[in-house]
Design a protein around this motif. Structure first.
Motif, short mmCIF file in Angstrom:
data_model
loop_
_atom_site.label_atom_id
_atom_site.label_comp_id
_atom_site.label_asym_id
_atom_site.label_seq_id
_atom_site.Cartn_x
_atom_site.Cartn_y
_atom_site.Cartn_z
N GLN A 3 0.82 -1.20 0.00
CA GLN A 3 0.00 0.00 0.00
C GLN A 3 0.86 1.26 0.00
OE1 GLN A 3 -3.24 -0.21 -0.38
NE2 GLN A 3 -3.25 -2.45 -0.22
N SER A 4 1.96 1.24 0.73
CA SER A 4 2.87 2.39 0.76
C SER A 4 3.46 2.66 -0.61
CB SER A 4 4.00 2.15 1.78
OG SER A 4 3.49 1.97 3.07
N ILE A 5 3.89 1.59 -1.28
CA ILE A 5 4.49 1.74 -2.61
C ILE A 5 3.47 2.27 -3.61
CG2 ILE A 5 5.42 0.41 -4.54
CD1 ILE A 5 6.81 -1.37 -2.44
N CYS A 6 2.27 1.73 -3.59
CA CYS A 6 1.23 2.19 -4.53
C CYS A 6 0.87 3.66 -4.29
CB CYS A 6 -0.02 1.31 -4.39
SG CYS A 6 0.20 -0.39 -4.96
N SER A 7 0.74 4.05 -3.02
CA SER A 7 0.38 5.44 -2.73
C SER A 7 1.52 6.38 -3.10
CB SER A 7 0.02 5.60 -1.26
OG SER A 7 1.11 5.23 -0.42
N LEU A 8 2.79 5.94 -2.97
CA LEU A 8 3.92 6.78 -3.35
C LEU A 8 3.94 7.02 -4.86
CD1 LEU A 8 6.53 8.25 -2.66
CD2 LEU A 8 7.73 6.06 -2.79
N ILE A 9 3.68 5.98 -5.64
CA ILE A 9 3.64 6.14 -7.10
C ILE A 9 2.50 7.05 -7.51
CG2 ILE A 9 3.24 4.90 -9.26
CD1 ILE A 9 4.68 2.50 -8.05
N LYS A 10 1.35 6.88 -6.88
CA LYS A 10 0.18 7.68 -7.24
C LYS A 10 0.35 9.15 -6.91
CE LYS A 10 -4.79 8.01 -6.28
NZ LYS A 10 -5.92 7.44 -5.50
N MET A 11 1.03 9.45 -5.80
CA MET A 11 1.16 10.83 -5.34
C MET A 11 2.57 11.37 -5.51
SD MET A 11 -1.16 10.69 -1.84
CE MET A 11 -0.44 9.19 -1.22
N PHE A 12 3.29 10.87 -6.51
CA PHE A 12 4.71 11.21 -6.64
C PHE A 12 4.93 12.72 -6.79
CE2 PHE A 12 8.78 11.59 -8.81
CZ PHE A 12 9.57 10.73 -8.07
N ASP A 13 4.20 13.36 -7.69
CA ASP A 13 4.37 14.80 -7.91
C ASP A 13 4.06 15.59 -6.64
OD1 ASP A 13 5.30 14.76 -10.48
OD2 ASP A 13 3.32 14.89 -11.40
N ALA A 14 2.96 15.25 -5.98
CA ALA A 14 2.58 15.97 -4.77
C ALA A 14 3.63 15.78 -3.67
CB ALA A 14 1.21 15.49 -4.28
N ILE A 15 4.21 14.58 -3.58
CA ILE A 15 5.24 14.31 -2.57
C ILE A 15 6.49 15.14 -2.85
CG2 ILE A 15 6.80 12.53 -1.68
CD1 ILE A 15 4.49 10.53 -2.09
N CYS A 16 6.90 15.19 -4.12
CA CYS A 16 8.07 16.00 -4.49
C CYS A 16 7.83 17.47 -4.16
CB CYS A 16 8.37 15.84 -5.97
SG CYS A 16 9.00 14.20 -6.42
N LYS A 17 6.63 17.94 -4.40
CA LYS A 17 6.33 19.35 -4.10
C LYS A 17 6.40 19.62 -2.60
CE LYS A 17 2.87 22.93 -4.95
NZ LYS A 17 1.56 23.25 -5.58
N VAL A 18 5.88 18.72 -1.79
CA VAL A 18 5.91 18.90 -0.34
C VAL A 18 7.35 18.87 0.17
CG1 VAL A 18 5.27 17.86 1.87
CG2 VAL A 18 3.59 18.00 0.02
N ILE A 19 8.16 17.96 -0.37
CA ILE A 19 9.56 17.87 0.06
C ILE A 19 10.31 19.15 -0.29
CG2 ILE A 19 11.75 16.68 -0.40
CD1 ILE A 19 10.25 14.08 -0.50
N ASN A 20 10.06 19.70 -1.46
CA ASN A 20 10.70 20.96 -1.83
C ASN A 20 10.26 22.10 -0.92
OD1 ASN A 20 12.29 20.04 -3.98
ND2 ASN A 20 10.57 20.13 -5.41
N THR A 21 9.01 22.11 -0.56
CA THR A 21 8.50 23.15 0.36
C THR A 21 9.17 23.03 1.72
OG1 THR A 21 6.36 23.14 -0.78
CG2 THR A 21 6.43 24.10 1.42
N ILE A 22 9.30 21.80 2.21
CA ILE A 22 9.95 21.59 3.51
C ILE A 22 11.41 22.02 3.44
CG2 ILE A 22 10.60 19.86 5.23
CD1 ILE A 22 8.16 18.23 4.36
N SER A 23 12.07 21.75 2.30
CA SER A 23 13.48 22.12 2.14
C SER A 23 13.66 23.64 2.17
CB SER A 23 14.02 21.55 0.83
OG SER A 23 15.35 21.94 0.61
N GLU A 24 12.73 24.35 1.56
CA GLU A 24 12.83 25.82 1.53
C GLU A 24 12.49 26.45 2.87
OE1 GLU A 24 10.22 26.94 -1.57
OE2 GLU A 24 11.45 26.08 -3.19
#
Length: 701
Positions: free
Chosen positions: A378-399
């Motif tokens: 389930q973790s792997i499937c949700s990561l693939i499905k929300m990949f763009d949103a996850i990358c955006k959140v990680i960039n926001t946290i980095s900034e």
């Protein structure tokens, strides 16, 4: 008798107001111009209810007399005459005239003193109220038990704003029924409220015992299996466990020699060949065959396969780290959902996805559990499905990171997340775990037979082998497409692969990037998975399973052989069939082969449990009773211990931090009612109430 309220009627002569209703003048005997004044005076004074006197018995048995408690329940109208030893009705005296019919003047002038009849009527009413009060308590207790809710509150006093779930639920129930409201809690007698902790425990105990007895009755004289799992905080020595299990079996008159299956995990104290629990039972009953929990085997196979391949092991470490970063707080989780909503809106605007009811749901990143590898899928499937949103959140946290450590952790996670190797393993694990997830879910079913489980294991191995042989090209194409879609750098597959950095890097001119990804990761990961599945489930390819397959109705009874079925009985179940029955079994099998196997109603069956139900429904189980007995014995063998795992999950719900002082007996009763709520819900309230009253010499009225 002195006047109790002399100051309330000063205008009337004392001889005009006689407080004793048995000797006073009737209203009609007063002058007509004074009757209303007399009535007002009596109403102001109220009913005559002398309490500090001795009430005489009115029969020779000295069993019945007037009860002063009746003044409390009928304080607005009831009067008592000491001179007549009878009761009267004040409103009847003031406003009702005798009409000459027998009994019309009983409560006006004659008085009523048939105490026996009155007590019997009052007793019947109290009995009805007590049963209604107890019924409410039982219903509330059962509902709370089914919902795994706590009963008691920190402060159950009348002034408390929260008196605990049990009392608060009774209060809520009373708001919907005036009759219930009139008899529960503060409106109940002080010694018959049925709300104390002792009463709650007794209700629980009755429910739990009825459930246990129902299960015992269902087993009857049939053979059975035992499923056991142990808690860490208990003495788990094999001999101690055996003694405890034998004590429970003896309590319900279940004999050890009737055990036909044992299901445990792979701990040494359970499956030890010489001193394990299964070995101890086999000494007493050689036909109690042990089956290592197949769900536990699959868990071990997945864990070891992931640890043996370094790149896959690192992948799961990175996966856990990324999930912790993205959903580590409510704020970040909200940012993830907001990013998903924006992505869905943009994709709808560009006609990349379609709209519809229930489509494009906003979710969250699933956490992976250490003990349930099905959650990793389930973790792997949700990561693939929300990949763009996850990358955006990680960039926001980095900034917006609060410190350099947070900056470094997030940037490192982003570099891993957007690497080709991570994406490749992500899709590879999705394929592999998608195949094993079907087996994982099947093994966790509450009802599963060994032959069907063995068949699912076999198909799982075949699908993983097919993925190894033919899955590289489709997987690589899917990974490249994903990387292009999300603008991730794709390495040159023909370039040389370099391992390590700086002076310690190792380079092989013959080792290309494609070789590393295909052989070093793809093939090795699948080979380890196949190796673990074959080694963990090799015990299933025993003679017992091969012989049992002859009963399998799958593929139109393709494997059915009379010789194998007879050998199965002779070798593994000689205790359950006499020599004469073994000879008769062969004759039944010949008829069975022409009747059942050729019958159209049995052609589409795929599992042995379906065959057992089909024989029962069609009535053929009575004709081929020996075959039916053998099928039931094979079905008795356990497949997994998921039932006991669910019991431990229930314990986490019931014995929380706030309820950690619960006694063992109450916990056991609570758990069995919660786990077997389908059975507990079948018992009628009247059955429970009758058993409750029979437990002690209780006051029912």
């Amino acid at each position: 008798m002195p006047d109790e309220h002399p100051s309330k009627c000063p205008k009337l002569q004392s001889e005009e107001i006689n407080r004793d209703p048995g000797t006073c003048k009737q209203i009609c005997e007063f002058p007509i111009n004074k009757q209303d004044e007399i009535r007002r005076a009596y109403l102001i004074i109220g009913p005559y209810q002398p309490k500090d006197i001795v009430y005489p018995y009115n029969d020779d048995t000295h069993c019945h007399r007037f009860q002063p408690s009746w003044f409390v329940s009928h304080k607005d109208w009831l009067e008592y005459s000491p001179s007549m030893d009878a009761l009267y009705c004040l409103p009847c005296y003031l406003f009702k005239k005798p009409i000459g019919h027998p009994g019309s003047d009983v409560f006006i002038s004659i008085g009523f003193n048939n105490w026996k009849k009155l007590i019997e009527k009052q007793t019947s009413k109290e009995l009805e109220n007590n049963r209604l009060r107890l019924k409410t308590s039982i219903e509330c207790a059962r509902w709370l038990a089914f919902q795994a809710c706590a009963f008691r509150g920190h402060d159950e006093s009348l002034d408390s704003k929260n008196r605990g779930n049990f009392i608060e639920l009774i209060k809520l129930t009373s708001t919907f029924n005036d009759k219930v409201a009139s008899v529960v809690l503060e409106n109940a007698l002080g010694n018959a409220k049925y709300t104390s902790p002792t009463i709650q425990k007794e209700i629980f105990h009755i429910l739990a015992n009825n459930v246990r007895n129902a299960i015992r009755e269902e087993i009857g004289d049939a053979k059975f299996c035992i499923l056991v799992d142990e808690a860490w905080d208990e003495d788990t020595i094999a001999l101690t466990l055996k003694n405890e299990i034998c004590a429970v079996l003896s309590c319900y008159n279940l004999h050890i020699e009737n055990i036909r299956g044992q299901g445990y995990d792979g701990a040494s104290n359970m499956h030890g060949e010489w001193n394990g629990l299964q070995a101890l039972f086999l000494k007493d009953c050689p036909y109690a065959y042990y089956v290592h929990c197949m769900a536990h085997r699959l868990q071990l196979a997945l864990v070891i396969a992931s640890r043996e391949v370094k790149d896959v092991h690192q992948f799961f470490d990175h996966l856990v780290n990324i999930i912790n970063i993205v959903v580590g707080s409510s704020k970040r989780n909200d940012e993830l959902q907001h990013a998903q909503a924006e992505q869905v809106e943009n994709m709808i605007a560009s006609n990349e996805i379609k709209t519809g009811r229930g489509a494009n749901q906003i979710g969250t990143l699933q956490r992976a559990g250490d003990t349930r590898w099905g959650s990793h899928f389930q973790s792997i499937c949700s990561l693939i499905k929300m990949f763009d949103a996850i990358c955006k959140v990680i960039n926001t946290i980095s900034e917006e990171g609060a410190n350099y450590k947070q900056h470094g952790d997030v940037e490192g996670a982003y570099q891993v997340l957007t690497s080709f190797e991570f994406i490749l393993i992500l899709h590879l694990m999705k394929e592999v775990m998608g195949i094993t997830n079907v087996l994982c879910q099947a093994l966790q079913q509450q009802s599963q037979d060994l032959l069907n489980a063995m068949h699912i294991v076999s198909t799982t191995k075949s699908l993983i082998q097919k993925l190894r042989d033919d899955g590289w090209e489709p997987l690589l194409a899917s990974v490249i497409s994903f990387c292009e879609q999300h603008e991730i750098d794709i390495p040159d597959m023909n370039a040389r692969y370099t391992k390590g950095r700086g002076r310690y890097r190792r380079q092989d001119d013959n080792l290309t990037m494609e070789h590393h990804f295909r052989i070093g990761i793809f093939t090795v990961a699948i080979d380890f998975q196949l190796q673990e599945l074959k080694s963990r489930f090799c015990a299933l390819t025993t003679e017992f399973v091969i012989l049992s397959s002859a009963l399998n109705p799958n593929d139109a009874f393709r494997l059915s052989k009379i010789v194998d079925i007879c050998n199965l009985v002779k070798k593994y179940y000689p205790q359950d069939f006499t020599e004469h029955e073994q000879e008769l079994l062969e004759s039944q099998l010949r008829h069975y082969e022409l009747d059942v196997i050729k019958h159209p109603d049995f052609q589409n069956m795929s599992t042995i449990s379906e065959l057992c139900r089909g024989l029962k429904i069609s009535g053929k189980s009575k004709i081929y009773f020996l075959i039916d007995r053998l099928i039931r014995l094979v079905l008795t063998l356990p497949v997994s211990t998921t039932t006991t795992e669910r019991a431990f999950s229930a314990m986490k719900l019931l014995k929380t931090r706030l309820r950690n002082r619960m006694e063992d007996e109450l916990l056991a009763d609570n758990m069995i009612v919660y786990i077997e709520k389908e059975i507990a819900g079948k018992f009628t309230i009247e059955m429970i109430m009758d058993e409750f009253y029979s437990m002690k010499n209780r006051r029912q009225a």
